[in-house]
Design a protein around this motif. Structure first.
Motif, PDB file in Angstrom:
ATOM      1  N   THR A  17       6.936   6.669   6.925  1.00 15.47           N
ATOM      2  CA  THR A  17       6.367   7.561   7.923  1.00 15.47           C
ATOM      3  C   THR A  17       7.449   7.993   8.901  1.00 15.47           C
ATOM      4  OG1 THR A  17       4.331   6.252   7.752  1.00 15.47           O
ATOM      5  CG2 THR A  17       4.459   7.855   9.538  1.00 15.47           C
ATOM      6  N   LEU A  24       3.079   4.238   4.305  1.00 15.51           N
ATOM      7  CA  LEU A  24       1.676   4.569   4.080  1.00 15.51           C
ATOM      8  C   LEU A  24       1.458   4.913   2.613  1.00 15.51           C
ATOM      9  CD1 LEU A  24       0.733   6.841   7.134  1.00 15.51           C
ATOM     10  CD2 LEU A  24       0.185   4.425   6.782  1.00 15.51           C
ATOM     11  N   SER A  28      -4.794   8.093   1.578  1.00 17.66           N
ATOM     12  CA  SER A  28      -5.467   7.215   2.524  1.00 17.66           C
ATOM     13  C   SER A  28      -6.949   7.557   2.547  1.00 17.66           C
ATOM     14  CB  SER A  28      -4.870   7.392   3.925  1.00 17.66           C
ATOM     15  OG  SER A  28      -3.496   7.073   3.950  1.00 17.66           O
ATOM     16  N   HIS A  58      -4.725   2.129   3.858  1.00 22.97           N
ATOM     17  CA  HIS A  58      -4.918   2.786   5.146  1.00 22.97           C
ATOM     18  C   HIS A  58      -6.315   3.352   5.257  1.00 22.97           C
ATOM     19  CE1 HIS A  58      -3.835   6.376   7.972  1.00 22.97           C
ATOM     20  NE2 HIS A  58      -4.396   5.386   8.641  1.00 22.97           N
ATOM     21  N   ASP A  60      -8.721   5.416   7.895  1.00 22.53           N
ATOM     22  CA  ASP A  60      -8.583   6.268   9.071  1.00 22.53           C
ATOM     23  C   ASP A  60      -9.940   6.583   9.681  1.00 22.53           C
ATOM     24  OD1 ASP A  60      -6.850   8.333  10.666  1.00 22.53           O
ATOM     25  OD2 ASP A  60      -8.575   9.473   9.931  1.00 22.53           O
ATOM     26  N   GLN A 192      -1.480  14.180  12.626  1.00 24.87           N
ATOM     27  CA  GLN A 192      -2.535  14.382  11.627  1.00 24.87           C
ATOM     28  C   GLN A 192      -3.071  15.811  11.749  1.00 24.87           C
ATOM     29  OE1 GLN A 192      -6.972  12.646  10.681  1.00 24.87           O
ATOM     30  NE2 GLN A 192      -5.352  11.141  10.980  1.00 24.87           N
ATOM     31  N   SER A 217       3.545  12.717   8.773  1.00 22.25           N
ATOM     32  CA  SER A 217       2.324  13.527   8.821  1.00 22.25           C
ATOM     33  C   SER A 217       1.316  13.003   7.817  1.00 22.25           C
ATOM     34  CB  SER A 217       2.621  14.999   8.528  1.00 22.25           C
ATOM     35  OG  SER A 217       3.214  15.146   7.252  1.00 22.25           O
ATOM     36  N   ILE A 218       0.047  13.151   8.170  1.00 20.96           N
ATOM     37  CA  ILE A 218      -1.035  12.793   7.254  1.00 20.96           C
ATOM     38  C   ILE A 218      -2.054  13.918   7.300  1.00 20.96           C
ATOM     39  CG2 ILE A 218      -2.082  11.333   9.057  1.00 20.96           C
ATOM     40  CD1 ILE A 218      -3.256   9.648   6.718  1.00 20.96           C
ATOM     41  N   TYR A 220      -5.402  15.996   6.877  1.00 29.66           N
ATOM     42  CA  TYR A 220      -6.842  15.853   6.698  1.00 29.66           C
ATOM     43  C   TYR A 220      -7.420  17.137   6.117  1.00 29.66           C
ATOM     44  CZ  TYR A 220      -8.170  18.376  11.081  1.00 29.66           C
ATOM     45  OH  TYR A 220      -8.368  19.318  12.064  1.00 29.66           O
ATOM     46  N   THR A 291       3.442  12.767   4.478  1.00 29.85           N
ATOM     47  CA  THR A 291       3.496  11.332   4.191  1.00 29.85           C
ATOM     48  C   THR A 291       2.306  10.877   3.355  1.00 29.85           C
ATOM     49  OG1 THR A 291       4.505  11.070   6.382  1.00 29.85           O
ATOM     50  CG2 THR A 291       3.840   9.062   5.216  1.00 29.85           C
ATOM     51  N   SER A 292       1.100  11.306   3.747  1.00 31.46           N
ATOM     52  CA  SER A 292      -0.122  10.843   3.094  1.00 31.46           C
ATOM     53  C   SER A 292      -1.183  11.925   3.222  1.00 31.46           C
ATOM     54  CB  SER A 292      -0.617   9.542   3.756  1.00 31.46           C
ATOM     55  OG  SER A 292      -1.750   9.015   3.101  1.00 31.46           O
ATOM     56  N   LEU A 294      -5.439  12.426   3.407  1.00 30.06           N
ATOM     57  CA  LEU A 294      -6.704  11.726   3.635  1.00 30.06           C
ATOM     58  C   LEU A 294      -7.771  12.240   2.682  1.00 30.06           C
ATOM     59  CD1 LEU A 294      -6.869  11.611   7.520  1.00 30.06           C
ATOM     60  CD2 LEU A 294      -7.013   9.627   6.002  1.00 30.06           C
TER      61      LEU A 294
END
Length: 334
Positions: A17, A24, A28, A58, A60, A192, A217-218, A220, A291-292, A294
């Motif tokens: 991350t 991560l 997630s 993970h 969230d 996010q 960053s993740i 959504y 990074t991931s 959701l």
């Protein structure tokens, strides 16, 4: 008694991350929908167990996830007290505050009062001493950025959170938030944002800003509220989110032009041996800048389908060009 899979870390890719030490999972689990008081507890527990068995470490949340608000954190709290009681150190738990949670002037936005009170309430609902990541869920136009970031710094320094994050901030706001946090000695870990094939605003400066400040960053809503799935390939089916009263996806968003794009993307997905949803997730994660991603899940089967996307994250140049031409309406040969 739940016993986690012994090979739970064998297949899921993990990504660093930003410039932190935190890894991560590529995918997630978001508890925005499907984990409130209106769903079956046994199904919710089964999804959480299966996610962990697949390497999804993970989970969230936000203070107002449900419905009703707060109930998703209560749901996770039950599993943390039972199935995951001995596994806390293998989990990344995040929560947020900033959107409407309660009545009165202290029930939303980014004041120190709201953020820290909300965090304490979230910890109580989940039965935790700390969360791994605490987010400012949205920028507050009427509260100084120094106050909001100061509250995140306090959350970390007090031991109630390990890392600080922000969500829904513009590139300029992100740069300002990161600078304030750096001066306070609590680096910005992660942003996010909403990001999908159909909503690409992060490519217009935000990802570059995150590279500059060293944050991850993740994403959504990587499936664009379910539009990037096989549900809408023939228009709007009965029982779908677009056919209902959801404020997040209305029927007028599913246009004939969109359906044509979805069908073309579905053909690309089939060539890759993926579902449309898997293609959409793989695309968001392409190149490693995110990074991931959701994902939500209303069933174990849906979760498994999403996680399968992590097995095929690579695209060749021709695939990316074809996808770009579909999304933009341009000629792939140009």
């Amino acid at each position: 008694m739940y016993l986690p899979s012994a090979d739970r870390y064998s297949a899921m890719p993990y990504r660093r991350t930003g410039r932190s030490g935190l890894l991560l999972p590529a995918l997630s689990l978001g508890l925005w929908h499907n984990f409130g008081g209106d769903r079956t507890p046994d199904t919710q527990a089964a999804i959480l167990r299966r996610a962990f068995d697949l390497g999804v470490t993970h989970f969230d949340l936000a203070n107002n996830y449900g419905p009703p608000p707060g109930s998703a954190e209560l749901t996770l709290g039950r599993s943390l007290a039972t199935d995951f009681a001995a596994l806390r150190d293998e989990l990344i738990i995040s929560t947020k505050a900033g959107y409407l949670m309660g009545p009165g002037p202290y029930g939303e936005w980014g004041s120190r009062k709201n953020l820290l009170s909300s965090l304490d309430q979230s910890l109580g609902r989940m039965g935790l001493e700390y969360v791994d990541i605490f987010y400012s869920h949205r920028p507050d136009p009427d509260t100084p950025m120094e106050e909001t970031m100061g509250a995140l710094d306090t959350a970390v320094r007090s031991g109630r959170a390990l890392y600080a994050g922000i969500s829904n901030y513009s590139p300029e706001q992100t740069r300002e938030a990161a600078a304030i946090l750096k001066d306070l000695g609590t680096p910005l870990l992660i942003h996010q944002p909403r990001y999908s094939m159909l909503d690409r605003w992060v490519e217009d400066g935000l990802l570059d800003t995150l590279d500059e400040v060293g944050a991850g960053s993740i994403a959504y809503s990587p499936l664009a509220q379910g539009m990037l799935s096989d549900r809408y390939l023939d228009g709007i089916p009965e029982g779908s989110r677009a056919a209902g009263s959801s404020p997040f996806l209305t029927a007028d968003a599913v246009t004939p032009e969109l359906v044509e794009k979805l069908r073309a993307l579905d053909a690309v997905a089939k060539e890759r041996g993926q579902s449309l949803a898997q293609l959409a997730l793989s695309w968001v994660l392409r190149g490693g800048r995110v990074t991931s991603a959701l994902v939500g899940a209303s069933s174990v089967a849906q979760l498994e389908n999403s996680v399968e996307a992590s097995r095929n994250l690579d695209f060749d140049t021709d695939e990316l060009a074809l996808i770009e031409s579909i999304l933009t309406g341009a000629d792939a040969g140009k």
